[in-house]
Design a protein around this motif. Sequence first.
Motif, PDB file in Angstrom:
ATOM      1  N   VAL A   3      50.109  45.126  40.420  1.00 45.91           N
ATOM      2  CA  VAL A   3      49.034  45.587  39.552  1.00 45.91           C
ATOM      3  C   VAL A   3      49.305  47.047  39.220  1.00 45.91           C
ATOM      4  O   VAL A   3      49.333  47.893  40.101  1.00 45.91           O
ATOM      5  N   ALA A   4      49.525  47.289  37.934  1.00 50.46           N
ATOM      6  CA  ALA A   4      49.844  48.645  37.495  1.00 50.46           C
ATOM      7  C   ALA A   4      48.613  49.531  37.545  1.00 50.46           C
ATOM      8  O   ALA A   4      47.518  49.112  37.191  1.00 50.46           O
ATOM      9  N   THR A   5      48.812  50.746  38.003  1.00 51.91           N
ATOM     10  CA  THR A   5      47.718  51.710  37.978  1.00 51.91           C
ATOM     11  C   THR A   5      47.604  52.266  36.561  1.00 51.91           C
ATOM     12  O   THR A   5      48.484  52.069  35.722  1.00 51.91           O
ATOM     13  N   THR A   6      46.547  52.981  36.336  1.00 47.56           N
ATOM     14  CA  THR A   6      46.315  53.588  35.026  1.00 47.56           C
ATOM     15  C   THR A   6      47.490  54.490  34.643  1.00 47.56           C
ATOM     16  O   THR A   6      48.023  54.393  33.544  1.00 47.56           O
ATOM     17  N   GLU A   7      47.901  55.339  35.570  1.00 46.66           N
ATOM     18  CA  GLU A   7      48.993  56.267  35.287  1.00 46.66           C
ATOM     19  C   GLU A   7      50.311  55.539  35.049  1.00 46.66           C
ATOM     20  O   GLU A   7      51.079  55.913  34.164  1.00 46.66           O
ATOM     21  N   ASP A   8      50.586  54.499  35.853  1.00 48.11           N
ATOM     22  CA  ASP A   8      51.836  53.749  35.687  1.00 48.11           C
ATOM     23  C   ASP A   8      51.910  53.106  34.305  1.00 48.11           C
ATOM     24  O   ASP A   8      52.950  53.146  33.650  1.00 48.11           O
ATOM     25  N   GLU A   9      50.803  52.506  33.874  1.00 47.55           N
ATOM     26  CA  GLU A   9      50.813  51.854  32.566  1.00 47.55           C
ATOM     27  C   GLU A   9      50.988  52.877  31.448  1.00 47.55           C
ATOM     28  O   GLU A   9      51.697  52.638  30.485  1.00 47.55           O
ATOM     29  N   LEU A  10      50.352  54.033  31.583  1.00 54.91           N
ATOM     30  CA  LEU A  10      50.517  55.077  30.565  1.00 54.91           C
ATOM     31  C   LEU A  10      51.941  55.630  30.564  1.00 54.91           C
ATOM     32  O   LEU A  10      52.520  55.844  29.500  1.00 54.91           O
ATOM     33  N   ARG A  11      52.499  55.855  31.735  1.00 50.95           N
ATOM     34  CA  ARG A  11      53.848  56.431  31.818  1.00 50.95           C
ATOM     35  C   ARG A  11      54.879  55.531  31.151  1.00 50.95           C
ATOM     36  O   ARG A  11      55.874  56.011  30.616  1.00 50.95           O
ATOM     37  N   SER A  12      54.630  54.232  31.164  1.00 46.56           N
ATOM     38  CA  SER A  12      55.589  53.321  30.530  1.00 46.56           C
ATOM     39  C   SER A  12      55.595  53.469  29.012  1.00 46.56           C
ATOM     40  O   SER A  12      56.502  52.981  28.341  1.00 46.56           O
ATOM     41  N   HIS A  13      54.614  54.170  28.446  1.00 47.55           N
ATOM     42  CA  HIS A  13      54.534  54.368  26.991  1.00 47.55           C
ATOM     43  C   HIS A  13      54.841  55.802  26.567  1.00 47.55           C
ATOM     44  O   HIS A  13      54.707  56.134  25.382  1.00 47.55           O
ATOM     45  N   LEU A  14      55.235  56.649  27.509  1.00 48.19           N
ATOM     46  CA  LEU A  14      55.524  58.041  27.176  1.00 48.19           C
ATOM     47  C   LEU A  14      56.906  58.185  26.548  1.00 48.19           C
ATOM     48  O   LEU A  14      57.839  57.458  26.891  1.00 48.19           O
ATOM     49  N   ASP A  15      57.018  59.138  25.645  1.00 42.40           N
ATOM     50  CA  ASP A  15      58.310  59.469  25.048  1.00 42.40           C
ATOM     51  C   ASP A  15      59.097  60.336  26.027  1.00 42.40           C
ATOM     52  O   ASP A  15      58.535  60.898  26.974  1.00 42.40           O
ATOM     53  N   SER A  16      60.368  60.477  25.771  1.00 42.41           N
ATOM     54  CA  SER A  16      61.225  61.297  26.611  1.00 42.41           C
ATOM     55  C   SER A  16      60.736  62.744  26.608  1.00 42.41           C
ATOM     56  O   SER A  16      60.487  63.323  25.550  1.00 42.41           O
ATOM     57  N   GLY A  17      60.547  63.318  27.776  1.00 49.49           N
ATOM     58  CA  GLY A  17      60.103  64.694  27.912  1.00 49.49           C
ATOM     59  C   GLY A  17      58.602  64.892  27.780  1.00 49.49           C
ATOM     60  O   GLY A  17      58.107  66.005  27.941  1.00 49.49           O
ATOM     61  N   GLU A  18      57.876  63.841  27.493  1.00 51.10           N
ATOM     62  CA  GLU A  18      56.426  63.953  27.341  1.00 51.10           C
ATOM     63  C   GLU A  18      55.769  63.989  28.722  1.00 51.10           C
ATOM     64  O   GLU A  18      56.163  63.274  29.628  1.00 51.10           O
ATOM     65  N   LYS A  19      54.754  64.829  28.862  1.00 49.97           N
ATOM     66  CA  LYS A  19      54.108  65.038  30.162  1.00 49.97           C
ATOM     67  C   LYS A  19      52.666  64.525  30.124  1.00 49.97           C
ATOM     68  O   LYS A  19      51.888  64.890  29.242  1.00 49.97           O
ATOM     69  N   LEU A  20      52.311  63.671  31.081  1.00 53.26           N
ATOM     70  CA  LEU A  20      50.952  63.139  31.183  1.00 53.26           C
ATOM     71  C   LEU A  20      50.052  64.183  31.837  1.00 53.26           C
ATOM     72  O   LEU A  20      50.311  64.645  32.945  1.00 53.26           O
ATOM     73  N   LEU A  21      48.983  64.580  31.121  1.00 52.17           N
ATOM     74  CA  LEU A  21      48.063  65.602  31.621  1.00 52.17           C
ATOM     75  C   LEU A  21      46.805  65.007  32.256  1.00 52.17           C
ATOM     76  O   LEU A  21      46.223  65.599  33.160  1.00 52.17           O
ATOM     77  N   TRP A  22      46.373  63.854  31.753  1.00 54.94           N
ATOM     78  CA  TRP A  22      45.150  63.216  32.262  1.00 54.94           C
ATOM     79  C   TRP A  22      45.216  61.725  31.967  1.00 54.94           C
ATOM     80  O   TRP A  22      45.742  61.302  30.937  1.00 54.94           O
ATOM     81  N   ALA A  23      44.675  60.921  32.879  1.00 59.76           N
ATOM     82  CA  ALA A  23      44.580  59.476  32.687  1.00 59.76           C
ATOM     83  C   ALA A  23      43.231  59.005  33.200  1.00 59.76           C
ATOM     84  O   ALA A  23      42.721  59.527  34.197  1.00 59.76           O
ATOM     85  N   GLY A  24      42.642  58.046  32.526  1.00 60.76           N
ATOM     86  CA  GLY A  24      41.341  57.536  32.966  1.00 60.76           C
ATOM     87  C   GLY A  24      40.933  56.285  32.225  1.00 60.76           C
ATOM     88  O   GLY A  24      41.675  55.742  31.409  1.00 60.76           O
ATOM     89  N   ARG A  25      39.726  55.851  32.544  1.00 58.50           N
ATOM     90  CA  ARG A  25      39.144  54.646  31.953  1.00 58.50           C
ATOM     91  C   ARG A  25      37.709  54.949  31.535  1.00 58.50           C
ATOM     92  O   ARG A  25      37.092  55.867  32.049  1.00 58.50           O
ATOM     93  N   PRO A  26      37.174  54.120  30.634  1.00 61.26           N
ATOM     94  CA  PRO A  26      35.766  54.304  30.264  1.00 61.26           C
ATOM     95  C   PRO A  26      34.849  53.821  31.376  1.00 61.26           C
ATOM     96  O   PRO A  26      35.303  53.189  32.341  1.00 61.26           O
ATOM     97  N   ALA A  27      33.565  54.103  31.227  1.00 64.19           N
ATOM     98  CA  ALA A  27      32.575  53.602  32.185  1.00 64.19           C
ATOM     99  C   ALA A  27      32.705  52.084  32.279  1.00 64.19           C
ATOM    100  O   ALA A  27      32.912  51.413  31.278  1.00 64.19           O
ATOM    101  N   GLN A  28      32.595  51.576  33.486  1.00 64.53           N
ATOM    102  CA  GLN A  28      32.706  50.136  33.695  1.00 64.53           C
ATOM    103  C   GLN A  28      31.320  49.536  33.876  1.00 64.53           C
ATOM    104  O   GLN A  28      30.351  50.243  34.126  1.00 64.53           O
TER     105      GLN A  28
END
Length: 190
Positions: A3-28
């Motif tokens: 089960v991919a975490t929020t950050e893992d799923e986002l990192r798989s869509h990042l471009d080369s050299g791009e840095k993830l600053l924040w990851a989250g989800r909406p209210a559940q």
Amino acid sequence: MFVATTEDELRSHLDSGEKLLWAGRPAQGIVLTTPRDWAVSAFGVVWLGFAVYNIWPTKAPDPLKSPVPFASFVATGLLSIGIGIYALIGRFFVDRLYRSRLIYGITDRRAIIISGLRRRSVQSIYLSSLSTLTLEECREGSGTIYFGDKPPYWQRSSFFYQGLGAQFFRIADVITVYTIAQEAMQRQKK
């Protein structure tokens, strides 16, 4: 099963050299966003009442004398009841399911929204192309960030605003996220 975490799923869509600053989800869970939700629920009660009243057995045609009108009567009645149930409570569960699969991220170049139940889709909002970020804060510190102008009042909900613009709907600690997005946007404009 992985089960991919929020950050893992986002990192798989990042471009080369791009840095993830924040990851989250909406209210559940179930979220009532506007007074419109209460109005549509009230409409659902009225619609459902009329649907049940109109399908009541004393109004039905005799199935033995006229099977086609009877089948049409039942189909129309069940469809009306289904619409009433959806307007009353079903739409909240559809919205909840939709939000359960949303992932938001901010990188040094863009905001990312990953959505979709069966097939995932990725929406990128490049911060360099934005003219404005709009913040809507709730009392408890959560809120919504609109990438662009705030939509008209009747369009503000997670499910119905989809496709009309980009937003991070009801995220926790919205001020911090807004600041991260604003700073990244300003760095991109330099």
